[in-house]
Design an enzyme around this catalytic site. Structure first.
Site, short mmCIF file in Angstrom:
data_model
loop_
_atom_site.label_atom_id
_atom_site.label_comp_id
_atom_site.label_asym_id
_atom_site.label_seq_id
_atom_site.Cartn_x
_atom_site.Cartn_y
_atom_site.Cartn_z
N CYS A 118 56.17 66.87 58.93
CA CYS A 118 55.14 67.63 58.21
C CYS A 118 54.62 66.71 57.12
O CYS A 118 55.38 66.29 56.25
CB CYS A 118 55.79 68.88 57.62
SG CYS A 118 54.73 69.79 56.49
N CYS B 252 47.85 65.68 59.80
CA CYS B 252 48.61 66.93 59.79
C CYS B 252 49.13 67.11 61.20
O CYS B 252 48.37 66.96 62.18
CB CYS B 252 47.72 68.11 59.40
SG CYS B 252 48.49 69.71 59.69
N1 DGL Z 1 51.99 70.52 59.92
C1 DGL Z 1 52.03 70.32 58.52
C2 DGL Z 1 51.46 69.00 58.09
O1 DGL Z 1 51.63 68.06 58.81
C3 DGL Z 1 51.69 71.47 57.62
C4 DGL Z 1 50.49 72.29 57.93
C5 DGL Z 1 50.46 73.54 57.09
O2 DGL Z 1 51.39 74.35 57.22
O3 DGL Z 1 49.52 73.69 56.29
O4 DGL Z 1 50.89 68.87 57.06
#
Ligand code: DGL
Length: 267
Positions: A74, A184
Site C-alpha cells: 500500500c 496506488c
Molecule cells: N492501495 C493503497 C495504495 O496503494 C490504498 C488506497 C486507498 O485505500 O486509498 O495507496
C-alpha cells in the site's frame, strides 16, 4: 525470525493483491498471508494519525501469525515511513522504496504519478524518484475516489473512466509526460481502462520491480523459504467480494488442489 514463516502482505483492501500476484509468480515457494482492511478502505483520504492506528492494528494481527517480514503493499501506508512500524520485531518493507527501479533504465526526463491524495501530499514519490534521477520532472496528482471505486468491484463503471480522466488530464495540463506511474496498488486493476483512454501514454505498474526488491531483501537477509507455497487471505470486508477480485487476478495457492483459504477478520 524463522525463514519458513510467512511473508505478511497488507493493504487497505484488494489493491495489494496486484503486488501479491506478482510476488507469487516470482517467489512460488514462499508462504504468504495477505490482510486487506476493506471495511476501512479507502485509506488515502484519512489523516496520518488514523493511518498509524489502522496500520498498527494490521501489523499486530500479522505479528500474531508469526510472519517473518511484512510487505506494505500500500503506497499510502508506505508513505507514513518508520512511525508506522518501528516498534515491530520483524523487517517491514515499503513498496515505494523501489519505485525508481521501474523507470531508471529508461532515463526519463519527466514522469507522471497518479496516487492517493495522501501519498501525493507526502511528496514521497518525488523524493524517491529524484534520488536516482535528480533531473526527472515528477508531476504527481492525487485521485480522491479511484481506490474506493476499484474496491467496490465494478471495474466497468463509467465513474472509473471519469475519475481516471480527471487525474490524467490534470497531469497532462501541467506537463506533457509520455509515461505515468500507477502509485496506488488498486489502480493496476483498471490498467486496460487507462490504456484505452490514453493509448499514446505508457502506464507503468511498479509491482514487478517492487517484488524483485522484496526477493533481493530476502536473499540478502538469508530468509528465503524453499519449502512453502501456501496462501492465506484475511479481510475485514465481504469474503465473496474479495474472493471474486482475487480470482480476477488469477491468484491461487501454489498447492493447485486447494482453493484459496480466505477468512473474515475483525479489525
Ligand atoms: N492501495 C493503497 C495504495 O496503494 C490504498 C488506497 C486507498 O485505500 O486509498 O495507496
Amino acid at each position: 525470525m524463522n525463514k519458513n514463516g510467512a511473508i505478511g502482505f497488507m493493504d487497505s483492501g484488494v489493491g495489494g493483491l496486484t503486488v501479491l500476484a506478482e510476488a507469487i509468480k516470482q517467489m512460488p515457494d514462499e508462504n504468504f498471508i495477505y490482510l486487506g482492511d476493506s471495511k476501512n478502505c479507502p485509506f488515502g483520504n484519512k489523516s496520518a494519525e488514523e493511518l498509524v492506528n489502522l496500520g498498527g492494528d494490521m501489523l499486530r494481527f500479522l505479528e500474531s501469525k508469526k510472519v517473518k517480514c511484512v510487505m506494505l503493499a500500500c503506497n499510502t501506508m508506505s508513505s507514513l515511513g518508520e512511525v508506522l512500524y518501528r516498534d515491530f520485531p520483524f523487517p517491514v518493507y515499503r513498496i515505494i522504496t523501489s519505485v525508481a527501479d521501474s523507470i531508471e533504465d529508461k532515463n526519463l526526463s519527466a514522469v507522471g504519478v497518479i496516487a492517493t491524495e495522501f501519498t501525493v501530499r507526502s511528496g514521497v514519490y518525488k523524493e524517491i524518484i529524484n534520488k536516482s534521477l535528480p533531473d526527472c520532472k515528477v508531476v504527481a496528482v492525487g485521485s480522491k475516489n479511484l481506490a474506493r471505486l476499484v474496491e467496490d468491484g465494478d471495474l466497468k463503471s463509467p465513474l472509473i473512466k471519469e475519475e481516471i480522466k480527471l487525474s490524467v488530464d490534470k497531469i497532462l495540463t501541467e506537463y506533457p509526460v509520455k509515461d505515468i506511474m500507477l502509485g496506488c496498488t488498486h489502480f493496476p486493476f483498471v490498467m486496460d481502462v487507462f490504456r484505452s483512454l490514453y493509448p499514446d501514454i505508457n502506464f507503468i505498474d511498479p509491482a514487478a520491480a517492487q517484488c524483485r526488491y522484496l526477493s533481493k531483501m530476502l536473499k540478502q537477509e538469508d530468509m528465503v523459504n524453499q519449502n512453502g507455497g501456501s496462501l492465506e487471505i484475511y479481510t475485514s470486508g465481504d469474503i465473496n467480494a474479495f474472493l471474486n477480485t482475487a480470482n480476477l487476478l488469477g491468484i491461487k495457492q501454489a498447492d493447485k488442489s486447494a482453493t484459496i483459504n480466505i477468512n473474515e477478520v475483525q479489525l
